[in-house]
Every structure is written in structure tokens, then in C-alpha cells.
Design an enzyme around this catalytic site. Structure first.
Site, PDB file in Angstrom:
ATOM      1  N   ASP A   1      54.709  64.869  59.733  1.00 11.33           N
ATOM      2  CA  ASP A   1      53.965  63.745  60.288  1.00 11.33           C
ATOM      3  C   ASP A   1      54.224  62.438  59.531  1.00 11.33           C
ATOM      4  OD1 ASP A   1      51.458  62.963  61.970  1.00 11.33           O
ATOM      5  OD2 ASP A   1      50.908  62.348  59.941  1.00 11.33           O
TER       6      ASP A   1
ATOM      7  N   GLU B   1      58.652  63.007  62.267  1.00 15.33           N
ATOM      8  CA  GLU B   1      58.069  62.017  63.185  1.00 15.33           C
ATOM      9  C   GLU B   1      58.169  60.635  62.550  1.00 15.33           C
ATOM     10  OE1 GLU B   1      54.210  60.861  62.888  1.00 15.33           O
ATOM     11  OE2 GLU B   1      53.851  60.427  64.991  1.00 15.33           O
TER      12      GLU B   1
END
Ligand code: GLC
Length: 656
Positions: free
Chosen positions: A282, A352
Site C-alpha cells: 500500500d 500501489e
């Protein structure tokens, strides 16, 4: 033979000439009566062994074994050299994103959970999807719905227990499904023990976060959070400011502290040992920030600095993608590699990072020739298709990735996730099927957000739950996070709760749901499934060439072909108005193509290449047979990640 030229050996000569055994004179009769028998004394046996009838077969056998061994060895080397690399599991299946709060609620509390996911594993089997990424289910105060982690080694009770997790993972592995976890390195929750101990200056946690001297009313610089306003928060207890790139309840970890890297690496090990198959990492570009703390330049230098409070008003020269980031990630990749050695147990890593027009920054996550990093960084560029929906825009966005991707790397495509509006709402319901067709027929790994296989829409929820939406309702991510629509039962079959669900269920659930759509092969889900099955059964779709054929304001068309294979596919997608496309100039295509799948029901089974009609939002998958390869004369319009040719006679692929 050498013996003849060198030492004189009478016995040998005699045997050659007479084809007989040399024996001591006077013993002939005795030996001539003896036939070879097991356990015969060595001396006697030697007499027989040099006889031509024994020696010649023996020599023939000897050379035969040598030739066969060398032959096998050469064959093994040839096979290794000419075989194309086997594709790994993450290249052979779409990735399906489960947002666990909204997938399936097994205990009627209105929030989805791990047991709920287990109950629905057959859904992935139905869709022919083998890789499931589950958004965070760690222990969390849920300020950012799990992206604020209180304990990386515990499951939040809302989602279940560690036993539930082990059970889910075992059931998934039993069914051949891979589990990809969300891993959130940039920040923790402010409730995490590390932060609590850091606040009061307890060693070794004191520098686990980024603390800077400041006063309550004056932050150290102009840096702003992704969710808006200053990214500094004054802490009463420590009398300093800490840094947070997201909510103030999500303090950023200090990755300049080696202990933090160690702790976060231990967490990777913890889950790898449990058997998880990979991580979606993330918000990686946020992990490091410049130590000098200089102000970031304003996009509009004339703007009053006191009004700068959103991400897009600054250039993030000092807070995004800082030097040192890729070293941390490549080291984590190495840790994953240690667990990847068993066949079929490759541990996958996807990062990401939204880098917008700075696509080279995204591509850097693929790693370099010397250091492997992500298997692929998420490709978010197709999310911009609805901004200017057209055939040209589709081609531009696809090409943005293909032309910037380092050679030999594996592409991937994302058309939705928990942070972005659903296709049906951003592009329009009439384009859901064509966009799914695009997703599943491009080369590389597609990612599907839950609900996109049935065309779920964004829902205007009655109470905003998302903290980003609470700051600015126009940014709320709740609309794309509503409960999965399984059936027309109450709560769309998502939950048996009598007190409602955590977010409202979409009003259209009685007509848009899995159960109803599964009853028809022509439904959105039926077509998704057909494409997914085709992708895994047709080699040309999984590893063939991808070539642009045509694009205009309405249509985007491309083909997939494989050297050695006569079967090919032409995909024609209409993102504009009804139109007929003439592809008669494409010499490599036969005059007529067979309709393999159409997103709209049509009567034609075959279509002429000079007149391909498509209506608004229609996708056509046409199959053809040709001995000519388009890519040979159009090198600049074609891509392939790993070149391989098909040998029909042996039904094998080889490196070519
Ligand atoms: C990622 C997540 C998003 C979350 C943010 C902070 O961008 O996708 O949902 O809010 O990171 O963790």
C-alpha cells in the site's frame, strides 16, 4: 587393437584368429566341455569374455549407452534452451479484489468477515479466478477501514479470529486459490503500541515515527496530507509534531530508522510463514520523506500559502518517491524470494503508487536488470478512460503502459478499486461489458474489483463513513464500497442483519445480483466468466502478441496472435457511437471472421472484415484463422512480453 602394435600377446592374437579360448596345452578337452555358469571362477570367465561372441555385443552395448546418455544430455540442454519460460500463477489468472467489510457477512452484524469470504469461495471458481487480494483485515480502530493498523499480527475481531484466517487460507489452498494480503508499510494506527511508546519517548520506539519540534499553531513546513490539510499534528504528550501523509490517526513510520525496517520485515515473514501467497503493498511512494524538511513548491506560486491544503496544490518533491525507497522494496522482494523456491509457491508482490503523468516513476517499481522489485506495479491508467471515453483514449491509455513498460516485463490492468468510482458510474452502465472485455483480452494480468463482474454502481449512501468523504463529500469512497449483491434476498444476500448493513445496499440489488445473472449466459457475469475461461484456454490470449489495428473516436480494435498458430482473435470495442469499421486493408486477416462473443446479442455468426458494425458500448470478440502474422510487418504496433512460438506438430511452445 593397441595390444597388437605394442606388447605381443599371443593369447589375444590366437583368440582373434581362431575365435577360440587360449588354454594351457593338455587342458583343452577339460575346458572345452565347460559352459559359462554363475559363480564361475574369474580366470575361467576371463577366457570366455574375450571371445568375439561375448566381446562384440558387450562393446556395442557400451557404446550404445554412451550415445544414449550423450543424446539425453543434449536433449535436456536443448529443451531447457528452447523452452519458453513457464508462466507463474499470477500471470495466468485475473486478480479479484475483495473488500472484506462488503463481501459477505457471516455473523449478521452488518459487516463482512473472513468466514463470509470462505462461504463464497465457489464464486471465484465460477469466475475461473485463482488469485484473491483481500483488503486489510488486521486489528484496527477502523478510522480508515483497516488501512490504519493497530497490530499487524492480529485479526480484527470484526472480521474474525486468527483461526478463521488459517481456516480461510487452508480452504483457499485446497481449492487452488491464492491469497494476496494487503501490506501497509507507510503508517500504522495511532493506537499501535509502537506509536503509544513513541509518544512518551520510550526506547527503542522513540524514533519509530517522524517527530519534529514545532508549536501547536505552527507546523514545521507546508507539507499537506493526501486527505487534506497539514500533514503535521502537534502531540500534547511529546510536545512535538508527528508526520502523517494520510489521517492524523495514521502516523507515518520512520523508514530512516533501521529498526523500523527490521520490524516491518518481520511482519512480512510472519505472514509468509503462515503461507500467504503475496502482498499488495500500500501507498509505497509515501514511505520516505526528505530529512531537510524544506517547503514543497506550490503548483501555483501566486496562491496564498495559507490556503494550500490539498495534495494537488503542491509538487511533492520532498515527500513522494524519495531516494532509498527502491532499496527497501527490493530487499523485501528478496525476502519473498526465499519463500518462493518450492514449485507453485511463488510469492507475489504488487505495489500501489499513483504517479499520474510521471509514469516512469511507476515503471521503476518493476525493478532493474540487477534488482527485482514488484512483479508489477498496479497500472491505474485505464481508470482515466471515462474522462474522455473514446476509442482513441482507450488506445492512448493502453499504449501509455505498453510503450513505457521495460522490455520483457509483464503488463497489468486495473479498472476499479475501493478508492475509485465504479465503471458503471464513471463510464456508464452501457460500457461495463466492453470495459470488462478490454480488461480480459489485453495481454497481462487483469484486476477486478468485487461487483464489477455484475456491473454494480456507485451508491449515494445515507451516512458518510469514509474519513476522506467526511473531509470532502465529493471525495467520499463509500459509494464504491457498498455490499456485494448476491441475490434479491434482504440486504442483497450479503448479510442476515436486522439492523442494516455498514453501508446501504444499492437500490438496484433485486435486478442486479449474482444469482439472477448466473441464470443467463448472456448476462454481465456470464460474459465475464466466458472471457475468463477463454483467457485460460486460449494460449494466444494468455501469451500471444498484442497488436493495435485501429482507433478512432468510437472504436478501439486490436488483435492477438501467436507465431505458429493459425487461430487469432480480433477485438473491436465501441466507446462512442454506432459505427461500421472497415478493416479490409489488414491483409493478414481473412475476409470473414467468426463471432466468438458479443456483449450485445446479434444475429450474425460471421462478420466480413470490410464491414464490422458495432453499437455504442458494444464489444466484439472475433475469431479467425490465418497463416499470416500481422506483427511481422508492423513491429511498432505490436508487443509481446515473452516471445514464444507454437509447434503444431508436437503441440508445444518453443523460444523463437
Ligand atoms: C491506499 C489505500 C487507501 C488508503 C490509503 C492509506 O491508497 O488504497 O484506501 O486510504 O492507502 O492507507
Amino acid at each position: 587393437m593397441e595390444l597388437r602394435e605394442g606388447i605381443q600377446n599371443a593369447a589375444f592374437q590366437e583368440e582373434e584368429e581362431d575365435d577360440d579360448v587360449f588354454v594351457t596345452p593338455g587342458m583343452e578337452n577339460e575346458y572345452n566341455q565347460i559352459k559359462p555358469y554363475p559363480g564361475m571362477p574369474k580366470e575361467v570367465l576371463m577366457l570366455y569374455s574375450s571371445k568375439a561372441c561375448y566381446r562384440i555385443p558387450r562393446e556395442i552395448l557400451f557404446w550404445l549407452i554412451i550415445v544414449c546418455t550423450l543424446g539425453l544430455f543434449a536433449m535436456t540442454i536443448t529443451i531447457v534452451v528452447v523452452s519458453p519460460r513457464c508462466m507463474s500463477w499470477w500471470q495466468l489468472t485475473p486478480v479479484y479484489q475483495v473488500y472484506p467489510r462488503s463481501f459477505r457477512d457471516s455473523n449478521a452484524d452488518g459487516v463482512g468477515d473472513l468466514q463470509g469470504i470462505k462461504e463464497k469461495l465457489s464464486h471465484f471458481e465460477y469466475l475461473n479466478i485463482k488469485a484473491i487480494w483481500i483488503s486489510p483485515f488486521y486489528k484496527s480502530p477502523m478510522r480508515d477501514f483497516g488501512y490504519d493498523v493497530e497490530d499487524f499480527q492480529q485479526i480484527d475481531p470484526l472480521f474474525g479470529t486468527m483461526e478463521d484466517f488459517d481456516d480461510l487460507l487452508a480452504s483457499m489452498h485446497d481449492k487452488g486459490l491464492k491469497l494476496i494480503m494487503d501490506y501497509i508499510p507507510n503508517h500504522t494506527s495511532d493506537k499501535h503500541m509502537w506509536f503509544q511508546l513513541s509518544r512518551n519517548g520510550t526506547e527503542p520506539y522513540k524514533d519509530y515515527y517522524i517527530w519534529v519540534n514545532c508549536t501547536a499553531d505552527k507546523p514545521p513546513n507546508n507539507w499537506v496530507s493526501v486527505f487534506g490539510n497539514s500533514s503535521w499534528e502537534f502531540d500534547e504528550m511529546r510536545q512535538q509534531c508527528y508526520f502523517h501523509q494520510f489521517l492524523k490517526e495514521q502516523p507515518d513510520l520512520n523508514f530512516r530508522n533501521p529498526r523500523v525496517i527490521e520490524e516491518m520485515t518481520d511482519i512480512i515473514h510472519f505472514w509468509l510463514k503462515k503461507g500467504v501467497d503475496g502482498f499488495r503493498m500500500d501507498a509505497v511512494k509515501h514511505m520516505l520523506e526528505a530529512a531537510h524538511l524544506r517547503n514543497e513548491p506550490q503548483v501555483d506560486p501566486d496562491q496564498d500559502p495559507s490556503t494550500v491544503d490539498t495534495e494537488f496544490e503542491l509538487y511533492h518533491d520532498y515527500t513522494y518517491t524519495q531516494a532509498g525507497l527502491h532499496e527497501i522494496l527490493t530487499n523485501w522482494r528478496r525476502e519473498l524470494d526465499k519463500y518462493s523456491r518450492e514449485p507453485g509457491r511463488y510469492r507475489f508482490m504488487v505495489t500501489e503508487s499513483y504517479d499520474y503523468e510521471e509514469i516512469d516513476k511507476t515503471m521503476r517499481y518493476y525493478g532493474t536488470n540487477y534488482a527485482k522489485e514488484s512483479d508489477f506495479p498496479f497500472n491505474f491508467y485505464l481508470l482515466y478512460l471515462p474522462d474522455d471515453l473514446s476509442g482513441n483514449q482507450a488506445k492512448r491509455l493502453v499504449d501509455l503502459w505498453m510503450s513505457n513498460m521495460p522490455k520483457g516485463k509483464w503488463p497489468n490492468w486495473v479498472v476499479g478499486n475501493h478508492d475509485k468510482p465504479r465503471i458503471a458510474s464513471s463510464a456508464g452502465k452501457e460500457y461495463v461489458r466492453a470495459i470488462n472485455m478490454l480488461l480480459l483480452t489485453l495481454p497481462g494480468t487483469p484486476t477486478t474489483y468485487y461487483g464489477e463482474e455484475i456491473g454494480m454502481v456507485n451508491v449515494n449512501v445515507s451516512v458518510i463513513q469514509d474519513p476522506f468523504g467526511q473531509h470532502d463529500p465529493s471525495n467520499s469512497r463509500d459509494p464504491q464500497r457498498t455490499p456485494m449483491q448476491w441475490s434479491d434476498d434482504p440486504n442483497a444476500g450479503f448479510s442476515e442483519s436486522v439492523n442494516g448493513t455498514w453501508l446501504d445496499v444499492a437500490p438496484d440489488y433485486s435486478t442486479v445480483n449474482v444469482e439472477i445473472q448466473q441464470a443467463s449466459a448472456d448476462s454481465t457475469i456470464g460474459q465475464y466468466r466466458a472471457l475468463s475461461l477463454l483467457r485460460s484456454s486460449e494460449m494466444v490470449l494468455s501469451r500471444g502478441w498484442f497488436c493495435y489495428i485501429w482507433s478512432d473516436t468510437n472504436v478501439f480494435a486490436y488483435l492477438r496472435e501467436l507465431d505458429g498458430l493459425s487461430k487469432g482473435f480480433l477485438v473491436v470495442l465501441n466507446f462512442g457511437n454506432n459505427i461500421t469499421t472497415n478493416l479490409s486493408w489488414v491483409r493478414e486477416l481473412p475476409d470473414t471472421l467468426t463471432v466468438r462473443l458479443s456483449t450485445e446479442s446479434i444475429n450474425q455468426k460471421a462478420i466480413s472484415k470490410s464491414s464490422i458494425p458495432t453499437s455504442q458500448g458494444q464489444g466484439l470478440l472475433l475469431e479467425y484463422s490465418s497463416s499470416q502474422r500481422f506483427h511481422l510487418s508492423h513491429q511498432h504496433e505490436c508487443y509481446v512480453s515473452e516471445k514464444a512460438c507454437y509447434l503444431p506438430a508436437l503441440d508445444i511452445l518453443y523460444k523463437c
